[in-house]
Design a protein around this motif. Structure first.
Motif, PDB file in Angstrom:
ATOM      1  N   GLU A 156     -17.810 -32.133 -12.734  1.00  0.00           N
ATOM      2  CA  GLU A 156     -16.816 -32.703 -13.660  1.00  0.00           C
ATOM      3  C   GLU A 156     -15.933 -33.727 -12.936  1.00  0.00           C
ATOM      4  OE1 GLU A 156     -16.362 -32.422 -17.002  1.00  0.00           O
ATOM      5  OE2 GLU A 156     -18.296 -31.424 -16.839  1.00  0.00           O
TER       6      GLU A 156
ATOM      7  N   THR B 148     -15.099 -44.692  -5.195  1.00  0.00           N
ATOM      8  CA  THR B 148     -14.639 -45.236  -6.479  1.00  0.00           C
ATOM      9  C   THR B 148     -13.244 -45.830  -6.311  1.00  0.00           C
ATOM     10  OG1 THR B 148     -13.964 -42.992  -7.050  1.00  0.00           O
ATOM     11  CG2 THR B 148     -16.003 -43.770  -8.004  1.00  0.00           C
TER      12      THR B 148
ATOM     13  N   SER C 247     -20.421 -43.300 -16.303  1.00  0.00           N
ATOM     14  CA  SER C 247     -19.983 -41.901 -16.376  1.00  0.00           C
ATOM     15  C   SER C 247     -20.526 -41.235 -17.645  1.00  0.00           C
ATOM     16  CB  SER C 247     -18.456 -41.857 -16.361  1.00  0.00           C
ATOM     17  OG  SER C 247     -18.012 -40.535 -16.407  1.00  0.00           O
ATOM     18  N   GLN C 248     -20.464 -41.959 -18.765  1.00  0.00           N
ATOM     19  CA  GLN C 248     -20.924 -41.397 -20.044  1.00  0.00           C
ATOM     20  C   GLN C 248     -22.428 -41.101 -20.021  1.00  0.00           C
ATOM     21  OE1 GLN C 248     -19.633 -43.734 -23.390  1.00  0.00           O
ATOM     22  NE2 GLN C 248     -21.148 -42.819 -24.750  1.00  0.00           N
TER      23      GLN C 248
ATOM     24  N   CYS D 294     -17.361 -39.611  -2.939  1.00  0.00           N
ATOM     25  CA  CYS D 294     -17.348 -40.247  -4.260  1.00  0.00           C
ATOM     26  C   CYS D 294     -15.921 -40.702  -4.592  1.00  0.00           C
ATOM     27  CB  CYS D 294     -17.857 -39.281  -5.311  1.00  0.00           C
ATOM     28  SG  CYS D 294     -17.802 -39.988  -6.955  1.00  0.00           S
TER      29      CYS D 294
ATOM     30  N   LYS E 143     -23.128 -38.137 -17.777  1.00  0.00           N
ATOM     31  CA  LYS E 143     -22.678 -36.911 -18.443  1.00  0.00           C
ATOM     32  C   LYS E 143     -23.741 -36.476 -19.459  1.00  0.00           C
ATOM     33  CE  LYS E 143     -18.556 -35.014 -20.595  1.00  0.00           C
ATOM     34  NZ  LYS E 143     -17.151 -35.292 -20.890  1.00  0.00           N
TER      35      LYS E 143
ATOM     36  N   ASN F 261     -14.363 -47.700 -15.197  1.00  0.00           N
ATOM     37  CA  ASN F 261     -14.349 -48.456 -16.450  1.00  0.00           C
ATOM     38  C   ASN F 261     -13.119 -49.350 -16.567  1.00  0.00           C
ATOM     39  OD1 ASN F 261     -16.596 -47.001 -16.922  1.00  0.00           O
ATOM     40  ND2 ASN F 261     -15.909 -46.015 -18.801  1.00  0.00           N
TER      41      ASN F 261
ATOM     42  N   LEU G 241     -17.799 -36.953 -12.290  1.00  0.00           N
ATOM     43  CA  LEU G 241     -17.918 -37.819 -13.477  1.00  0.00           C
ATOM     44  C   LEU G 241     -16.576 -38.480 -13.790  1.00  0.00           C
ATOM     45  CD1 LEU G 241     -20.181 -35.520 -15.678  1.00  0.00           C
ATOM     46  CD2 LEU G 241     -20.833 -37.688 -14.624  1.00  0.00           C
ATOM     47  N   PHE G 242     -15.491 -37.747 -13.515  1.00  0.00           N
ATOM     48  CA  PHE G 242     -14.168 -38.317 -13.767  1.00  0.00           C
ATOM     49  C   PHE G 242     -13.904 -39.500 -12.830  1.00  0.00           C
ATOM     50  CE2 PHE G 242      -9.615 -38.449 -12.755  1.00  0.00           C
ATOM     51  CZ  PHE G 242      -9.123 -38.776 -14.019  1.00  0.00           C
ATOM     52  N   HIS G 243     -14.289 -39.346 -11.543  1.00  0.00           N
ATOM     53  CA  HIS G 243     -14.110 -40.461 -10.605  1.00  0.00           C
ATOM     54  C   HIS G 243     -14.890 -41.683 -11.069  1.00  0.00           C
ATOM     55  CE1 HIS G 243     -11.788 -38.146  -7.880  1.00  0.00           C
ATOM     56  NE2 HIS G 243     -12.764 -37.376  -7.451  1.00  0.00           N
ATOM     57  N   LEU G 244     -16.109 -41.440 -11.563  1.00  0.00           N
ATOM     58  CA  LEU G 244     -16.921 -42.574 -12.025  1.00  0.00           C
ATOM     59  C   LEU G 244     -16.305 -43.206 -13.275  1.00  0.00           C
ATOM     60  CD1 LEU G 244     -20.600 -41.352 -11.573  1.00  0.00           C
ATOM     61  CD2 LEU G 244     -19.291 -42.853 -10.090  1.00  0.00           C
ATOM     62  N   LEU G 245     -15.658 -42.387 -14.093  1.00  0.00           N
ATOM     63  CA  LEU G 245     -15.040 -42.901 -15.316  1.00  0.00           C
ATOM     64  C   LEU G 245     -13.950 -43.915 -14.975  1.00  0.00           C
ATOM     65  CD1 LEU G 245     -14.985 -42.564 -18.407  1.00  0.00           C
ATOM     66  CD2 LEU G 245     -13.222 -40.831 -18.118  1.00  0.00           C
TER      67      LEU G 245
END
Length: 1321
Positions: free
Chosen positions: A943, A781, A913-914, A777, A917, A953, A946-950
């Motif tokens: 966690e 990303t 990500s949001q 991941c 989550k 943005n 999700l941060f990598h996906l964030l």
């Protein structure tokens, strides 16, 4: 052990490393298979039952002959070989993947052969070849134990005890495997089904003889083992004790040298094998012909493509050897690449939980005879290629690109097969996975029906016996008997035309008729045919890669000075210039290649290529590079001109000849088996029973063997040489660690550990999966960001920022695939093909049930908005709302498709990500759906994930809008007037027409009663007009036409801007205007074409500032418009140098636009009419020194000058003044007058600036601008309307301008429909 040390020097060069025997241990008797018990324990644990009760009770429902009992390695010789330690558990498991099997005299007891492979951590492989036969059980204890088990079974089984069906996917997988051979439950039928009674039945048990070798000499090992078995069952004793033959193959038969052949002796006949030379394709002894016959050429090519794209591939057959043949066949075709992931061609029953692995894998699963595929529930199918070998059909993942030139490749393969008398058309057409509604039963070709037709086809075309299909033989006889046809063929031959099909038929028949000639046995002949066919089929595939990657070396980025620094910075480095490579490829290849160059196997190939600067070249790369060099010698083609025309393989004949020559002329004959130094009385045996061999003679090799001594010294020399060449200061262990690290992405598991399968080991394995997923991941990303970030990325030193639309699509598709794998890791119960969509549906159902009244939205706090944003009601952020958008799209038919569309939409809205989550915040749901070890239940990793996906943005994606081009989308339009200078409202009837990259909305009248009022933070009222309309997806918006019909008293209208928002993706565009619409004001325009820009919501501007993709251009701002046309001319006036620079810049931008690949060009309208566009620059040029503002008179526009010039030319033409001018000039003059008059007579009220814009655009499109300019300059009116210093009156400047404008003549300029509406030129 002294034995192992005695043979250590020779072991790497020995033909076989071990000989092992597996079977029943009479000491311990019948033991239920612990692994099966462990498996039941795991299942019970998964379903929440008490695991201990599940594991203790034996499975009485199953007939004892069908149960799994533990097999053991009864003996192995030698005890150990230093560089290939004996893995007892793995060998036992793979020799007897289902444990011991019992039979009675009433059952079939034919011997079986299969092979297996053990992959070590470093990727090296060892091969095993197994001959399984049935031996009578002589131990009375075991016979009586079986008898007792049968009595208990008969007592237990009553008609009511049908096992309750379980919803668990793994459970149903296991039960579907057992179902086929579980007898019906009534006791009488179980006796009929072959019960066992010690008083009347003879009991037999399976025993396996196994050879373990470093190289896959399948045919040779098969023949050796079957001769060994024949010696035991024959009426007369073999010439020598069996120990002599085993000792001979273990210690006295060497590996053939590369490019040489070897003959050694079995019990009855000599056995021949050969090994390809250094420049040839590596050894592959598994019969590819069988793989092609089983699947058919087309299916095989499709499975091959899935393998190249690193999908999950599951082979399914009742025959272990078939699983192995297809798996090895496919992986040998990958040359020069290598499969980098989990590779288990035979998956032992106890390892079924491995199908849960969230990584690419190639595994083989044994089916029970007659088991039904529809009952086989697999943990994840979104990315699975399912290959049902016995029924000759495959199921493919939903959307994957086709292999380049697939049809021609299949044609060439079919001709090769036909020349050996085999048909390539077996195999049902591949099926793509569809939604559950279309079950296998409803499709016209159910496996059952297929099986019948396939069986018929096999009767007439029994490819495995090498027969030609009946029809083909008939055709050939017809051709040979027909004199006219014979003459025709002779004629075509003379003219150099070949009739390929006839020649192939003839070759096929000839190939069969010559069998058995030349003093070779039928078996040898068959082997030679197989070897020749194998190599020719492989050459066809190899030549495809040689053609496709002929120039790969040019794109390898060699950035590190030495191996150490390369290994330490491996992850940060770009090793291959993907964008340039793709831009150099033919268009049809791109969908496949863009996916393929993202795979691990391609990355490893490039890594090995880079490391070959410092280390010895990998054999595969060495052979591949040599082929490319050879191809270059013969075929000097300019690398810039890639053609997609198919190039056939040109070396089929010579590759087959090399093999034939080796097999005809044997290079080396091994020592004959001989009597060993055994005690008297040893070596006796009973017919039908494999004897206990004498360990003392088999555990040590010969000490006086010349050959073993030679190899030992050669080995020492080699070792010394290696030590000298290790001039790197790296400590070797450290280097190995770096190497493993550098190559370990997604590769931390090549093969599940086949031993010690305690729950702890399984947990450890799953932990490796979790770490691997997180790492993948992070890499994905990062790659998506770096590729997308444009210029900033280049400045940060990340290589060339040139992402293609195609490449972006590939990266997003691989992200979707990764999310599917993460969501299917550790699933409790599988529902539907897509684990992610299934989770979303559970969430949706819960939320809707929880609260029907309140809407389940995570409301994002309102931010302070700019004026234009106040007018737009904010869009709610709602995961469920986005799901509903997807559910309402009738174009998407499957769950996998819906999940992918939802991911794309969330990514485009910067909410991925949001949303995820939010989805995972419902912990009770996650616990219900996932096991404890699942990735989604590892808090810390989740966690980080999700941060990598964030981080995604930070860039703008249009991956939803650009893919789903046919859906209907609601758009909201808001028109904002400038209230200080005009009425906020108008009495006229306004209309808009929005255009985007995919089309336009058509004219939409805006109803009068939609006036809205909003208040800003200081409670000042704002009025605007707002309307919602639906139309087919317009793509990225480029222009909006805004107009009205000038009706009523308050018709004049000063518009600040128009805002348009896509209500699904939330993308908002602002179209600045800043001009009047109305007669008798400004330039008298009643409609304007506005150019838009994508608006960044205010909150994002800060977070994403450092790394935004460059903004689109927009329509000329109010300030520029007013500065050009205002009465006072107060605004900013550019200098002549600035104007010339602006013209150069605008023309440059147009040229750059056409140099980009077509799919990434963006909007040409923006470059022609937007800010800093060609029209804007020419407007400045014409306005320079223009006497526009006159006292007490209305403003004069550039268009007035053009009109007057045209009127002058027309009158001069009538008076005949222009007759003397050169003909072309007269034509030019006519064209200018014609264009200006057409524009003036258009029914559209576009105003004077709009008309000038239109003239420039049409002139650029039709390549007339440079010809019109001299006419305007020559016109006497110029003296009256322009100052002396005006640029238009400077001859050299005008000539420069003409030269600049001529540069865009090379490009086909097409104008958007919104610009040229109503003009017919």
């Amino acid at each position: 052990m002294s034995g192992s040390s005695a043979v250590s020097g020779a072991a790497p060069c020995r033909f076989a490393h071990y000989f092992a025997i597996c079977g029943i241990d009479t000491e311990t008797g019948l033991e239920p298979d612990e692994l099966a018990a462990l498996y039941q324990w795991l299942e019970a644990d998964r379903q929440g039952r008490d695991p201990d009760t599940a594991a203790t009770g034996e499975n009485f429902e199953q007939s004892p002959l069908k149960r799994t009992f533990k097999s053991k390695v009864l003996a192995r010789y030698p005890q150990n070989v230093e560089w290939n330690p004996f893995d007892q558990d793995a060998v036992n498991m793979l020799c007897m993947p289902k444990g011991l099997s019992f039979r009675t005299q009433a059952d079939q007891r034919d011997p079986q052969f299969h092979s297996f492979i053990i992959t070590k951590e470093d990727g090296s492989r060892t091969y095993g070849f197994v001959h399984t036969f049935y031996e009578e059980v002589t131990s009375p204890q075991i016979c009586s134990a079986m008898h007792t088990l049968y009595q208990m079974h008969n007592a237990e089984s009553t008609p009511s005890s049908s096992s309750s069906s379980s919803s668990s996917s793994m459970d149903s997988l296991a039960s579907s495997l057992d179902e086929a051979d579980s007898p019906t439950s009534s006791s009488s039928s179980s006796r009929r089904a072959g019960g066992y009674d010690s008083s009347r039945d003879t009991l037999y048990v399976s025993k396996a003889l196994c050879l373990i070798t470093p190289m896959p000499f399948m045919h040779a090992c098969r023949r050796f083992l079957s001769q060994l078995h024949r010696a035991v069952t024959a009426d007369t004793a073999p010439p020598l004790p069996l120990e002599s033959y085993v000792h001979n193959i273990l210690y006295e038969v060497p590996l053939p040298a590369p490019g040489r052949s070897l003959k050694f002796h079995g019990v009855y006949e000599p056995i021949v094998c050969q090994r390809p030379g250094l420049g040839e394709l590596q050894l592959a002894d598994f019969p590819l012909a069988e793989a092609f016959t089983l699947l058919g050429a087309e299916n095989l090519v499709q499975v091959f493509t899935c393998t190249l794209l690193e999908m999950q591939i599951l082979l399914y057959s009742h025959d272990y050897q078939r699983l192995m043949t297809v798996a090895e066949g496919i992986t040998t075709l990958l040359f020069p690449f290598q499969w980098q992931h989990v590779y288990v061609p035979i998956l032992p029953a106890s390892l079924l939980h491995f199908l849960d692995a969230p990584v690419p894998y190639l595994m083989g699963l044994q089916s029970k005879e007659g088991a039904d595929r529809s009952k086989l529930e697999l943990p994840q199918e979104a990315n699975l290629c399912f290959v049902d070998i016995d029924n000759h059909y495959i199921e493919l993942p939903e959307d994957f690109p086709q292999f380049p030139n697939k049809t021609e490749l299949i044609q060439e393969l079919s001709e090769v097969l036909l020349s050996f008398g085999l048909s390539a058309n077996t195999g049902a057409p591949p099926r793509t996975r569809t939604s559950p509604s279309s079950a296998p039963g409803s499709t016209p070709s159910t496996p059952g029906r297929e099986r019948k037709t396939v069986a018929l086809r096999q009767l007439e075309d029994d490819g495995r016996n090498g027969n030609l299909a009946v029809e083909e033989l008939a055709v050939l006889q017809l051709l040979q008997g027909n004199a006219t046809l014979e003459r025709l063929q002779a004629l075509t031959k003379r003219t150099g035309v070949t009739v390929a099909r006839v020649d192939a038929l003839r070759a096929g028949v000839k190939a069969q008729s010559t069998e058995g000639q030349g003093g070779r046995t039928a078996a040898e002949e068959e082997e030679l045919r197989n070897a020749k066919l194998n190599v020719q089929l492989r050459e066809v595939f190899a030549s495809r890669f040689t053609t496709m990657f002929a120039d790969y070396e040019a794109f390898v980025i060699q950035s590190a000075p030495d191996l150490e620094s390369w290994l330490t910075n491996r992850e940060q480095m770009h090793n291959f210039d993907k964008a340039s490579f793709l831009s150099d490829q033919p268009e049809p290849y791109l969908p496949f290649l863009s996916h393929f160059i993202e795979t691990q196997m391609f990355a490893t190939f490039i890594d090995n290529k880079i490391m070959s600067q410092w280390e010895e070249k990998e054999p595969l790369i060495r052979v591949f590079d040599a082929r490319i060099d050879k191809a270059r010698l013969y075929n000097v083609r300019a690398p810039s001109h890639r053609s997609s025309s198919y190039q056939r393989c040109s070396i089929l004949k010579e590759s087959a000849q090399a093999i034939e020559q080796r097999l005809m002329k044997i290079d080396h004959t091994a020592i004959h088996p001989h009597l060993l130094d055994m005690k008297i009385g040893q070596g006796k045996y009973t017919q039908g029973f494999f004897p206990k061999l004498q360990a003392d003679v088999l555990n040590t090799g010969p000490t006086n063997n010349k050959w073993s001594h030679r190899t030992a010294t050669a080995q020492r020399k080699k070792d010394r040489h290696r030590q000298q060449t290790e001039h790197l200061a790296l400590d070797n262990d450290l280097k190995e660690k770096y190497m493993q690290e550098a190559r370990s992405l997604g590769k931390n598991l090549r093969q599940p550990k086949l031993s010690d399968l305690s729950p702890a080991v399984i947990a450890q394995t799953n932990w490796k999966f979790v770490e691997g997923l997180l790492k993948e991941c992070r890499m994905k990303t990062k790659r998506m960001l770096v590729e997308k970030m444009g210029r900033e990325a280049v400045e940060l030193g990340h290589g060339d920022a040139n992402i293609t639309g195609l490449e972006e699509n590939t990266l997003i598709a691989s992200l979707c695939d990764l999310l599917e794998r993460i969501w299917s890791h550790g699933l409790q119960v599988k529902q539907g093909k897509s684990a992610l969509w299934s989770h979303l549906l559970h969430y949706q159902a819960r939320e809707e049930k929880l609260d029907q009244s309140e809407s389940p939205v995570s409301q994002v706090p309102e931010r302070r908005k700019s004026d234009s944003f106040i007018a737009m009601p904010s869009l709610r952020v709602s995961l469920i709302q986005d799901m509903r958008h997807i559910q309402s799209m009738s174009e998407i038919k499957t769950d996998v498709g819906r999940a992918r569309a939802w991911i794309r939409l969330s990514l485009e809205k910067k909410l991925l990500s949001q949303h995820l989550k939010q989805l995972l915040s419902r912990q009770a749901l996650t616990k219900k759906l996932y096991k404890r070890y699942a990735f989604l239940r590892c808090e810390e990793e989740k966690e980080q994930f999700l941060f990598h996906l964030l981080s995604l943005n930070a860039v703008d994606y249009f991956c939803f809008t650009s893919v789903f081009t046919t859906i209907v989308i609601p758009y909201r339009v808001v028109i904002i007037p400038i209230k200080k200078l005009s009425n906020a409202m108008t009495t006229s009837n306004p209309w808009v027409c929005a255009s985007g990259e995919l089309g336009d909305s058509g004219i939409m009248q805006i109803p009068k009663n939609v006036l809205e009022m909003t208040f800003d933070s200081a409670f000042r009222p704002h009025t605007h007009i707002s309307a919602l309309f639906k139309c087919q997806n317009l793509g990225k918006l480029t222009t909006v036409q805004l107009g009205h019909d000038n009706a009523g008293l308050l018709a004049k209208w000063l518009v600040d801007c128009v805002m348009v928002r896509n209500e699904i993706t939330g993308h908002t565009y602002r179209f600045p205007c800043g001009r009047w619409l109305g007669k008798g004001v400004d330039d008298g325009s009643l409609e304007r074409v506005l150019i838009g820009e994508l608006v960044v919501p205010s909150g994002e501007e800060d977070s994403g500032r450092g790394c935004r993709t460059p903004p689109l251009q927009r329509s000329p701002s109010q300030s520029r418009r007013i500065s050009i046309t205002s009465l006072s001319g107060r605004g900013y006036k550019p200098t002549s140098a600035q104007i010339q620079e602006a013209i150069g810049e605008s023309v440059n931008n147009i040229i750059k636009h056409f140099h980009k690949p077509e799919k990434e060009r963006g909007s040409l309208t923006v470059l022609l009419c937007g800010e800093n566009s060609l029209v804007a620059a020419l407007e400045q040029f014409f306005n320079h020194g223009f006497k526009s503002a006159r006292l007490f008179q209305k403003t004069v526009f550039v268009w007035d000058f053009v009109e007057k010039a045209v009127a002058y030319m027309e009158s001069a033409d009538q008076m005949g003044d222009l007759q003397e001018t050169a003909e072309p000039l007269g034509m030019t003059c006519q064209s200018l007058c014609h264009y200006v008059n057409s524009i003036n007579s258009t029914p559209r009220n576009i105003g004077k600036d709009g008309k000038f814009q239109l003239l420039v655009c049409l002139g650029a499109r039709d390549r007339l601008l440079p010809q019109w300019l001299p006419l305007l300059v020559e016109c006497p009116l110029i003296l009256r309307m322009y100052e002396d210093t005006a640029l238009l009156r400077d001859r050299s400047t005008v000539n420069t301008l003409i030269g600049v404008l001529e540069t865009i003549h090379d490009f086909p300029i097409t104008l958007e429909a919104s610009l040229v509406k109503g003009i017919d030129l």
